[in-house]
Design a protein around this motif. Structure first.
Motif, short mmCIF file in Angstrom:
data_model
loop_
_atom_site.label_atom_id
_atom_site.label_comp_id
_atom_site.label_asym_id
_atom_site.label_seq_id
_atom_site.Cartn_x
_atom_site.Cartn_y
_atom_site.Cartn_z
N ILE A 1 -0.57 8.66 4.51
CA ILE A 1 -0.97 7.26 4.69
C ILE A 1 -0.10 6.60 5.75
CG2 ILE A 1 -1.21 5.02 3.57
CD1 ILE A 1 -3.25 7.09 2.66
N TYR A 2 1.19 6.86 5.68
CA TYR A 2 2.11 6.28 6.68
C TYR A 2 1.76 6.81 8.07
CZ TYR A 2 6.30 4.44 8.84
OH TYR A 2 7.14 3.73 9.66
N ILE B 1 -9.09 3.68 7.54
CA ILE B 1 -8.48 2.35 7.66
C ILE B 1 -7.11 2.44 8.31
CG2 ILE B 1 -7.35 2.41 5.38
CD1 ILE B 1 -9.06 -0.66 6.97
N GLY B 2 -6.39 3.54 8.08
CA GLY B 2 -5.07 3.71 8.69
C GLY B 2 -5.14 3.73 10.20
N LEU C 1 0.83 -1.21 0.00
CA LEU C 1 0.00 0.00 0.00
C LEU C 1 0.87 1.26 0.00
CD1 LEU C 1 -2.83 1.32 0.30
CD2 LEU C 1 -2.49 1.19 2.78
N LEU C 2 1.89 1.28 0.85
CA LEU C 2 2.75 2.45 0.96
C LEU C 2 3.58 2.67 -0.30
CD1 LEU C 2 3.89 1.98 4.65
CD2 LEU C 2 2.33 3.73 3.78
N VAL D 1 -4.69 14.89 10.00
CA VAL D 1 -3.64 14.90 8.97
C VAL D 1 -3.66 16.22 8.20
CG1 VAL D 1 -2.87 13.86 6.81
CG2 VAL D 1 -3.55 12.40 8.70
N THR D 2 -4.86 16.66 7.79
CA THR D 2 -4.95 17.87 6.97
C THR D 2 -4.71 19.15 7.77
OG1 THR D 2 -7.37 17.87 7.25
CG2 THR D 2 -6.48 16.83 5.26
N ASN D 3 -4.59 19.03 9.08
CA ASN D 3 -4.28 20.20 9.91
C ASN D 3 -2.80 20.27 10.30
OD1 ASN D 3 -6.56 22.11 11.06
ND2 ASN D 3 -7.49 20.12 10.67
#
Length: 242
Positions: free
Chosen positions: A22-23, A174-175, A7-8, A35-37
């Motif tokens: 993703i990681y 899912i992460g 996936l990575l 994540v987006t912040n």
């Protein structure tokens, strides 16, 4: 676990703009809005180029000032905290981090707000942007798995790819689920899982405690003291939450 490197690496090749995200989700348990912040300054590398992992400072930062209400689409962090990101799979995190910084240096501009994740125009990435790239990654990943299974005669991998496409519903969250399962396998009590996930309540964390094979072994094989400690931990957590 065996498919996470695939996936990575797929993300690195086809959706490099979110490969680091993703990681971070898989090995730090961050939600989409968290994540987006993130900004570049919110990361504290451990070792050169995050060779030993990283610490991220999670909080709401209002990165998209051009959007209504000055929010970053995709939600805000549910809990302000500092979160460890772990260096699984040898130097893979370091590789992804280096490539990501190279990308940022090329695309960032006066509108970037020092954001860690940028869209193709150099603006801080919104949740919608991130989901777009994730869906692109998702179906490319499934295709690669299926073809690998067909070429090697591995019926299990082919069936797994088919289930990922047609049976299971999964998204960016899912992460966080992957991270939670890994933490659940090594945690000694529910508090450790809640703290690692950044949960305010125990309810969400209990699922991962109950489902792990390691905790199942403890529940049936260990001494009564383990039960007492678990109850004490739950009592303590309720006290500090009130």
């Amino acid at each position: 676990m065996q498919y996470i490197p695939v996936l990575l690496n797929t993300a690195l090749q086809y959706t490099p703009t979110i490969a680091l995200g993703i990681y971070i989700q898989c090995f730090g348990g961050l939600r989409l809005g968290e994540v987006t912040n993130l900004t570049r300054a919110s990361i504290t590398p451990k070792g050169g180029n995050c060779l030993l992992g990283m610490i991220v400072n999670i909080k709401h930062r209002k990165l998209r000032k051009d959007l209504i209400h000055n929010i970053t689409s995709g939600g805000s962090p549910k809990k302000t905290r500092r979160q460890a990101i772990y260096p699984y799979f040898d130097t893979l995190l370091s590789k992804i981090y280096r490539e990501h910084i190279k990308y940022l240096n090329k695309i960032e501009n006066k509108n970037s707000e020092n954001a860690l994740f940028l869209n193709k125009r150099g603006f801080p990435m919104t949740g919608e942007n991130y989901r777009y790239y994730f869906n692109k990654l998702k179906y490319k990943f499934i295709k690669i798995l299926r073809e690998a299974g067909i070429n090697s005669g591995d019926d299990y991998t082919v069936e797994y790819a088919n289930q990922l496409e047609f049976k299971f519903k999964w998204s960016t969250h899912i992460g966080r689920g992957i991270f939670s399962n890994m933490i659940g396998e090594v945690a000694d009590n529910v508090l450790q899982i809640a703290q690692a996930r950044g949960d305010k309540r125990l309810d969400s964390s209990l699922t991962y405690l109950q489902d792990t094979t390691r905790m199942e072994y403890k529940l049936y094989k260990s001494e009564t003291s383990m039960w007492k400690q678990l109850l004490n931990d739950v009592k303590y957590y309720k006290q500090i939450s009130n």
